[in-house]
Structures are given as structure tokens and as C-alpha cells.
Design a protein around this motif. Sequence first.
Motif, short mmCIF file in Angstrom:
data_model
loop_
_atom_site.label_atom_id
_atom_site.label_comp_id
_atom_site.label_asym_id
_atom_site.label_seq_id
_atom_site.Cartn_x
_atom_site.Cartn_y
_atom_site.Cartn_z
N ARG A 134 61.39 -17.44 -0.63
CA ARG A 134 60.90 -18.57 -0.85
C ARG A 134 60.96 -18.95 -2.46
O ARG A 134 59.87 -19.16 -2.94
CB ARG A 134 59.46 -18.78 -0.55
CG ARG A 134 59.38 -18.64 1.06
CD ARG A 134 58.02 -19.08 1.39
NE ARG A 134 57.93 -19.63 2.87
CZ ARG A 134 56.98 -20.26 3.48
NH1 ARG A 134 56.01 -20.71 2.56
NH2 ARG A 134 57.13 -20.73 4.90
N THR A 135 62.10 -18.99 -2.90
CA THR A 135 62.19 -19.55 -4.42
C THR A 135 63.33 -20.64 -4.54
O THR A 135 63.89 -21.11 -3.32
CB THR A 135 62.83 -18.22 -5.16
OG1 THR A 135 64.14 -17.82 -4.30
CG2 THR A 135 61.88 -17.05 -5.11
N THR A 136 63.76 -21.06 -5.64
CA THR A 136 64.49 -22.06 -5.73
C THR A 136 64.42 -23.44 -4.71
O THR A 136 65.48 -23.71 -4.33
CB THR A 136 66.09 -21.56 -5.75
OG1 THR A 136 66.30 -21.09 -4.19
CG2 THR A 136 66.21 -20.65 -6.71
N LEU A 137 63.37 -24.07 -4.92
CA LEU A 137 62.87 -25.06 -4.07
C LEU A 137 63.56 -26.20 -4.20
O LEU A 137 63.81 -27.22 -3.73
CB LEU A 137 61.42 -25.15 -3.87
CG LEU A 137 60.60 -24.18 -3.30
CD1 LEU A 137 58.90 -24.41 -3.21
CD2 LEU A 137 60.98 -24.07 -1.90
N TYR A 138 64.14 -26.28 -5.59
CA TYR A 138 64.28 -27.64 -6.28
C TYR A 138 65.74 -27.74 -6.47
O TYR A 138 66.35 -28.93 -6.95
CB TYR A 138 63.53 -27.89 -7.58
CG TYR A 138 62.15 -28.01 -7.29
CD1 TYR A 138 61.37 -29.08 -6.88
CD2 TYR A 138 61.42 -26.98 -7.92
CE1 TYR A 138 60.02 -28.78 -6.61
CE2 TYR A 138 59.89 -26.65 -7.60
CZ TYR A 138 59.27 -27.83 -6.89
OH TYR A 138 58.13 -28.08 -6.69
N GLU A 139 66.68 -26.92 -5.99
CA GLU A 139 68.11 -26.88 -6.39
C GLU A 139 68.82 -26.32 -5.26
O GLU A 139 68.36 -25.21 -4.58
CB GLU A 139 68.56 -26.39 -7.73
CG GLU A 139 68.20 -25.08 -7.88
CD GLU A 139 68.65 -24.63 -9.16
OE1 GLU A 139 68.82 -23.52 -9.61
OE2 GLU A 139 68.95 -25.45 -9.97
N LEU A 140 70.01 -26.79 -4.64
CA LEU A 140 70.48 -25.96 -3.76
C LEU A 140 71.21 -24.77 -4.01
O LEU A 140 71.44 -24.93 -5.31
CB LEU A 140 71.69 -27.23 -3.05
CG LEU A 140 71.33 -28.18 -2.39
CD1 LEU A 140 72.55 -29.08 -2.19
CD2 LEU A 140 70.55 -28.12 -1.26
N SER A 141 71.07 -23.81 -3.31
CA SER A 141 71.68 -22.64 -3.77
C SER A 141 71.90 -22.05 -2.50
O SER A 141 72.05 -22.34 -1.22
CB SER A 141 70.84 -21.68 -4.53
OG SER A 141 69.45 -21.50 -3.40
N SER A 142 72.50 -20.65 -2.50
CA SER A 142 73.04 -19.86 -1.48
C SER A 142 71.69 -19.39 -0.40
O SER A 142 71.81 -19.09 0.56
CB SER A 142 73.85 -18.60 -1.64
OG SER A 142 72.91 -17.67 -2.56
N THR A 143 70.59 -19.35 -0.98
CA THR A 143 69.41 -19.27 -0.23
C THR A 143 68.47 -20.41 -0.11
O THR A 143 67.22 -20.21 0.19
CB THR A 143 68.50 -18.06 -1.11
OG1 THR A 143 68.15 -18.33 -2.44
CG2 THR A 143 69.32 -16.65 -1.22
N ASN A 144 68.88 -21.66 -0.47
CA ASN A 144 68.14 -22.73 -0.58
C ASN A 144 69.16 -23.81 0.19
O ASN A 144 69.83 -24.41 -0.77
CB ASN A 144 67.56 -23.17 -1.67
CG ASN A 144 66.35 -24.19 -1.41
OD1 ASN A 144 65.65 -24.10 -0.89
ND2 ASN A 144 66.61 -25.37 -2.21
N TRP A 145 69.16 -24.17 1.46
CA TRP A 145 70.01 -25.05 1.90
C TRP A 145 69.58 -26.60 2.11
O TRP A 145 70.54 -27.41 2.65
CB TRP A 145 70.36 -24.62 3.53
CG TRP A 145 71.32 -23.34 3.14
CD1 TRP A 145 71.90 -22.80 2.08
CD2 TRP A 145 71.37 -22.47 4.46
NE1 TRP A 145 72.38 -21.44 2.41
CE2 TRP A 145 72.31 -21.48 4.08
CE3 TRP A 145 71.03 -22.37 5.82
CZ2 TRP A 145 72.57 -20.22 4.66
CZ3 TRP A 145 71.52 -21.20 6.58
CH2 TRP A 145 72.23 -20.10 5.80
N ILE A 146 68.30 -26.83 1.72
CA ILE A 146 67.64 -28.25 1.74
C ILE A 146 66.95 -28.39 0.75
O ILE A 146 66.28 -27.48 -0.11
CB ILE A 146 66.87 -28.35 3.03
CG1 ILE A 146 67.57 -27.93 4.27
CG2 ILE A 146 66.50 -29.74 3.00
CD1 ILE A 146 66.31 -28.06 5.53
N THR A 147 66.95 -29.47 -0.18
CA THR A 147 66.47 -29.72 -1.14
C THR A 147 65.60 -31.25 -0.73
O THR A 147 66.26 -32.02 -0.11
CB THR A 147 66.80 -30.21 -2.43
OG1 THR A 147 67.88 -30.85 -2.55
CG2 THR A 147 67.23 -28.62 -2.94
#
Length: 268
Positions: free
Chosen positions: A55-68
Amino acid sequence: MAKNPTELLTQQYGNLVPTARLKDGKPRSILFDATKCIGCRHCVQACKDWNDHPRTTLYELSSTNWITMEPPVLEGLSPLWARNSCMHCDFPACAAVCPVEAITKYEEGPVVINQETCIGCEYCIHACPWDVITKDDITSKASKCTMCSDRLSEDKQPFCVQACPVGALDFGLSKEIADKAAQQADAVGGYLYGDKEAGGGNVVYVLKDKRESYGVRNVSQEKFPKHKIPPTLMLKDLFTPRCGIPGKLRALYLAIIHPKRLIYRYFS
């Protein structure tokens, strides 16, 4: 019987895009209604939880954050919110440029990257008109939203849709979602986004204010838009084993049996 988008795509482009079936072949779509969204990011967290992402990098797309959610500010600090994630195109340029067939367009809607097949060439990252594909720093593989294809195969809705507390997300058969989207856009005096951009896809937005106000991408309606793969990157791959010998051999074999992909990759 009406043909689904991937059948039409196969007829028009031959083997340019690998296609497959998850369940019943009936196209499904996600509806995002920006007039209802409160920017709570429950969908973002739900996506992380389902895919075992931190539950990190909420504000930018990354390999562990597929929705912003845009803009990248705290809840309550913006009057307008927009979703930023894969649009699951009917004509996915990412799949067309992939030299090893690591990306598949499923008849039910999802465009999915096979992590076992991906060689980390980055072509899909440069080809995506939505700029929603990222590269994992550890595995060097491309990564993005899967539309919860694992859940769709069990006739379940994407987890982000299930988690939305205000009904800003909906999911169902594409025809039904298209009708709902059109009705909602008419009701709020708004318009649709994603239904025609890049040839359309399986995610559609209802927006009311100017597109620029939401920070969504300005994408043309062209099917398979011109990609942005750096020529130097493609030339490097021709003369160096950058992505590994097995990957090069697979890419060479597929280029021989599917020359349209090679032509699109180098000359589009």
C-alpha cells in the motif's frame, strides 16, 4: 449474430494482436462516472490488495500501483476526479508491438501482460497511447492493470469496481455498459471518453467538465496509433542480446510467421 471487437480486429489485422478467450467470449466493460467519484482511492487500495501489492505509491503509476486518481492530491482537495489506468483497448498497440507475444487481448475485454513471457524490451511502454504501462525495477518486466482477468474467468467483477463506495464504478456486458454510460452522460449534460479514443476499448468514462480539467490523456481516435518506440532502442535490439538470447530467438520466429507485427513495429 453480432461479432465481438476482437473477431472484427482479427479479420481486419490478421495476426497483428494475439487474442484468446477467458470464459464465454462476451465483451465486458468498466464504467467510470467522474460525476460520482469522490477521490477516496478505495479502488486504488482494492487493486493493491487483490494483487498483493504494497500500500505505497498511491499517487503515481508503477509496477505495484495500477490505478491512480487525478489530480494527485489528498481526498477533498479537488472538485473533480479522474481515473488513470489501462483502458483495455480494442486495438491494443502494446500487443501489436510486443515481439514475443507476451500481451493478449481477451474477447471478454482485458488486455493482459504474461509475466512469464515478457522479456522487458519496453516496447509496450513506449507504444501505449495512455502511458499506463510501467516496468518492474526488480523483475524488469512490463506491468499494468489486468482488469482482474482472473476474477472475470470466474464471472466476478473487477475488485476495484466492487470496492467503490459511491457507485462511481460499474461493470457488465459492454453493450449494457455503453447504454448506461450514454444515459448517464445525457442526464448530467456530460460526454463520453474512452469509447472512441484509440479506436475504443473496454473502459469508458462519463465526464462533465472540459477534458483538460480532469487531466486525462488527449488521445486521437486512430486505431493502432503511431507508437513512440525510440528507433535507437529497436536498432540496439537488432545487434545486441539486450533482452536475452531466448527472447531474441522467440522474437525472430514470431517475426517470420507474423510479419505484420514486424512491419507495424518498425514502420508505423
